[in-house]
Design a protein around this motif. Structure first.
Motif, PDB file in Angstrom:
ATOM      1  N   LEU A   1      30.996  46.785  47.716  1.00 36.06           N
ATOM      2  CA  LEU A   1      32.193  46.285  48.408  1.00 36.06           C
ATOM      3  C   LEU A   1      33.497  46.792  47.777  1.00 36.06           C
TER       4      LEU A   1
ATOM      5  N   PRO B   1      34.072  37.631  48.923  1.00 39.10           N
ATOM      6  CA  PRO B   1      33.005  36.804  49.506  1.00 39.10           C
ATOM      7  C   PRO B   1      32.262  36.002  48.441  1.00 39.10           C
TER       8      PRO B   1
ATOM      9  N   HIS C   1      28.259  39.539  52.854  1.00 36.30           N
ATOM     10  CA  HIS C   1      29.675  39.784  53.159  1.00 36.30           C
ATOM     11  C   HIS C   1      29.915  39.737  54.658  1.00 36.30           C
TER      12      HIS C   1
END
Ligand SMILES: O=P(O)(O)O[C@H]1O[C@H](CO)[C@@H](O)[C@H]1O
Ligand SMILES: Nc1nc2[nH]cnc2c(=O)[nH]1
Length: 270
Positions: free
Chosen positions: A127, A140, A209
């Motif tokens: 991410l 997240p 996520h």
């Protein structure tokens, strides 16, 4: 393909036969799918298979991508976002893993209750980079990465099917491609990991996520040596041998899971 999958399944090393459970299937080679990475590891065929399993439309990755193949974390997890865009609600991840826990035997199954994303913690998180809000938030939470209801369902199914060699434990993802030294195995065990492998955690982070429910299974293919006096060493052929031996059992478990999930529509909602 006419299939509109609600469940995606990632087949671990040597577990490609899980995809054979799909009926009325349509298969696509990764090399024919734009922007898809290619599988380079033995035991990972490199096909995306769409089909029906016990009344639910599924898509199966027959072959996953690993960072040791030279892929960046975002590339390894690219298919997860494709699944999200296809309308998938549940991700089932499977893998072959080495046991760090003292009471796991080769051939046992570990239902993953949590993971240690060692690479993610160390700056190799899929991410990292600009956040795409369309998929999920910048920060997240990961406190309940593995869905508790699906874990419980799996434990109940194992009981019903008479599987006794089933544990609930913590998976640790490392990069590989080498297997662990004794000192590394001791270190990972002391961190709280029950099993170790070179996949899965990054996929799960991206799945959570973007709001997918996640269920994970590790097949224990070998014991990771935590003592210098233990003889022998692991190799990929042995890993594939154990996967092959236990693949039918995992296939039955995954099929039952999907049948139950299909019967409980709430599990397929956002
Ligand atoms: O995690 P999967 O893809 O099941 O494969 C596991 O088995 C291979 C090592 O034998 C590594 O790729 C490890 O991650
Ligand atoms: N890192 C790692 N990955 C595995 N995959 C299957 N077995 C093992 C293991 O012992 N260690």
């Amino acid at each position: 393909t006419r299939h509109r999958p609600k469940v995606a399944i990632i087949c671990g090393s040597g577990l490609g036969v899980l995809a054979d459970a799909l009926q009325h299937s349509d298969s696509f080679k990764y090399s024919d799918i734009p922007n898809f990475p290619q599988s380079t590891v033995q035991g990972h065929a490199g096909q995306l298979v769409f089909g029906e399993l016990r009344g639910t439309a599924c898509v199966c990755m027959k072959g996953r991508f690993h960072m040791y193949e030279g892929h960046q974390p975002a590339k390894v997890t690219f298919p997860i976002r494709v699944f999200k865009l296809l309308g998938v609600k549940i991700l089932i991840v499977t893998n072959a893993a080495g046991s760090l826990a003292d009471d796991y035997k080769t051939g046992d199954v570990m239902i993953i209750k949590d993971h240690i994303n060692l690479l993610g913690l160390a700056g190799q998180n899929p991410l990292i980079g600009p956040n795409i809000e369309q998929f999920g938030p910048r920060f997240p939470p990961m406190t309940s990465a593995y869905d508790k209801d699906l874990c419980k369902l799996a434990m109940d199914i194992c009981k019903r099917l008479g599987y006794t060699c089933v544990h609930k434990g913590i998976y640790c993802m490392v990069s590989g491609p080498n297997f662990e030294t004794v000192a590394e195995a001791r270190f990972l065990h002391s961190l709280g990991a029950d099993a170790v492998g070179m996949s899965t955690a990054a996929e799960v982070v991206v799945a959570k996520h973007c709001g997918l429910r996640v269920f994970g299974l590790s097949l224990i293919t070998n014991q990771v040596k935590k003592d210098y006096s233990e003889k022998g060493s692991v190799n990929h052929d042995d890993v594939l041998g154990v996967s092959k031996m236990r693949a039918e059992m995992l296939k039955a478990l995954v099929s039952e899971m999907i049948a139950e999930v299909c019967g409980c529509a709430c599990l397929l909602l956002d």
